[in-house]
Write an enzyme that holds these catalytic residues in place. Structure first.
Site: not given
Length: 574
Positions: A292-294, A296
């Site tokens: 997921g967003s890690i 980004k």
């Protein structure tokens, strides 16, 4: 008759010499009789030789002869210690129970005596072994001192003991996935136990240099105190949030040393059967996940480093993105143009995709390769899983990868990539063995500009000050990090509310010494919480971990003002 035979032989010899050949040809029934006689000769003398060998063996001790072939039973292993010299694994003396069935006059008496001390031997297989005509048979390996004394006191004929080494792990489950375990012959099966065998111990054993010898301990990079604290906090969080599993890594950012690594549920290496249970696998190195967003942070670092994106650039996040029949939206959309820091802090999927598009798909692939996320990780730990990459790295795949979906990596791989973002841009393969800063400098690969790494430190710190990582704040330790809430796939579709939550952080963010990655698998919303996303569980778990381990690691707290600090490299820009 003899004279005729000699004459015939001479005639054949002269014929052979005349025609240039020395071969004797035997045709017809005579040839069959010769072959039969030779075969009979070999069989008879083979049987006699075999009987002589057997008789010779019976004059000695059959148990000792058999055990000589099983020399690994008695062979020792080196102690394994942590970075401070604390013993993590060691050998203790044990005994193995055997029988010589030919020397047993009354099988029933021996069988009854044995099962009175060892009830687990009350099986038809053991009874059959005792009744056989074998010279030697194992009955049970690794019996206790008390069991040995009790059996010895029975005075059972044809039963004996063999001294051997048994591996003992004083910390039980604490360091289980790092250490791994051994088999009944004291040979490494997994973890660093297996690594030691593959690296050098097996060669010494084959040469007979390890029997009852003192060897230098194998020192690991792991800190037992930190390992215990991480495991304890993960166990608490796993129970509190009713998660299926929990993972944690503490990495020394400037050397790549693994200071702690925990995967729950774990196992007790003193009970090796537990290691076979599927739920107790090492998820940190053997499991691959969409995190997921890690991701980004990786996307923004890649784009900034390319020079095609600047910190002050704006990206339109007013509308969802539609591609290939799919709609990609933000969890809590701001519905406006976002700056790069806002894309990171508000964890905007839309903004991250547009940042990636500015740099390009090829730049994305190249950068993820540089930080070690597209190939199998290289480290001492056996059983490392390969990343799962999209079959086609097309536009849709690049979009989802930019915010951590569509590619699966191991948590340890992700931690190493995360350290690269904040340690000045140096990629270091992880190690479970001590590594000095000088050694690390020789091995490091500069994959990110130092000024880009400085910006990433700033963004991570901002996210703890005013973003989704606020619950990770630990006074005095300048924590920064990025949350990740990844929807899991259930029955082939991403399921709403079924999450793999993570928080990748470092401290002190002004000059990161340690990276901490915490992952919770399917944590549940508890009373008083609005959501079950990472900010509500993985983030506070990280704070609890850092609060405990920072003093152990000698990180001196600094209670200076926590106000926003713009990176120096941007303060001087026009």
């Amino acid at each position: 008759m003899a004279r005729k035979a000699d004459s015939s032989f001479l005639r054949r010899s002269n014929f052979n010499k005349k025609h240039g050949t020395t071969a004797m040809r035997v045709r017809g029934p005579g040839r069959s009789r010769i072959v039969f006689a030779m075969t009979l000769f070999v069989l008879v003398y083979g049987a006699i030789a075999g009987r002589l060998i057997l008789l010779g063996l019976q004059d000695g001790d059959p148990a000792q002869r058999f055990l000589a072939a099983q020399s690994t039973v008695a062979q020792a292993r080196p102690d394994i210690v942590d970075r401070n010299g604390e013993i993590l694994a060691t050998d203790i003396k044990s005994a193995a129970l055997y029988a010589e069935p030919r020397k047993i006059p009354d099988t029933d008496e021996v069988f009854d005596g044995l099962i009175s001390v060892l009830p687990e031997l009350d099986t038809p297989a053991i009874k059959k072994r005792l009744e056989s005509n074998a010279l030697f048979t194992w009955l049970k390996r690794e019996i206790t001192v008390e069991q040995r004394q009790a059996i010895h006191a029975l005075g059972l004929p044809g039963v004996g003991f063999r001294e051997s080494n048994k591996r003992f792990y004083p910390g039980g489950q604490t360091v289980s996935h790092i250490l791994g375990t051994v088999n009944v012959d004291n040979q490494g099966l997994s973890g660093m136990e297996k690594y030691v065998d593959q690296a050098w111990l097996k060669d010494l054993q084959d040469l007979g240099f390890t029997q009852d010898r003192n060897m230098e301990p194998v020192k690991l990079s792991v800190d037992l105190r930190v390992q215990h604290a991480v495991r304890d906090e993960l166990r608490r969080s796993m129970e509190y949030y009713k998660a299926k599993a929990a993972m944690g890594v503490v990495l020394k950012a400037d050397t790549g040393e693994v200071i702690a690594m925990t995967s729950l549920p774990d196992f007790d290496p003193n009970n090796r059967q537990q290691a076979l249970e599927k739920s107790r696998m090492n998820r940190v190195t053997g499991g691959v996940f969409e995190l997921g967003s890690i991701f980004k942070g990786l996307t923004i670092a890649m784009a900034l480093d390319s020079g095609k994106v600047k910190l002050e650039d704006g990206f339109d996040a007013t509308k969802p993105i539609r591609v290939a029949g799919q709609k990609i939206d933000d969890f809590h959309g701001k519905r406006r143009v976002l700056s790069v820091p806002e894309v990171f802090i508000y964890s905007s999927n839309i903004g991250t995709i547009k940042v990636m598009q500015r740099a390009g798909i090829e730049a994305q692939k190249e950068f993820l390769s540089k930080v070690g996320l597209t190939e199998k990780m290289n480290t001492e730990m056996p059983g490392v899983a390969r990343p799962l990459l999209p079959p086609k790295w097309n536009e849709l795949a690049a979009m989802t990868i930019s915010f951590g979906h569509g590619v699966g990596v191991t948590p340890l791989q992700m931690a190493v990539a995360g350290a690269t973002l904040v340690n000045g841009g140096k990629y270091l393969e992880p190690t479970f063995l001590p590594r000095s800063e000088e050694e690390a400098d020789k091995l490091a690969k500069q994959v990110l500009k130092p000024e880009t790494s400085e910006i990433l430190r700033y963004l991570n710190r901002e996210n703890v000050l005013r973003g989704s990582g606020r619950r990770a704040a630990v006074p005095g330790y300048d924590v920064g990090g990025k949350t990740g809430t990844a929807q899991k796939v259930v029955n082939g579709r991403y399921a709403e509310g079924v999450y793999l939550n993570s928080f990748m952080s470092a401290f002190p963010m002004s000059n990161p010494e340690y990276l901490v990655l915490i992952v919770l698998d399917e944590p549940q919303k508890v009373e008083g919480q609005r959501y079950s996303t990472a900010g509500w569980n993985a983030v506070p778990t990280t704070a609890s971990v850092i609060r405990r381990i920072a003093p152990m690691l000698g990180v001196v707290p600094d209670f200076a003002d926590d106000a926003e600090t713009i990176p120096v490299s941007y303060q001087n820009r026009n």
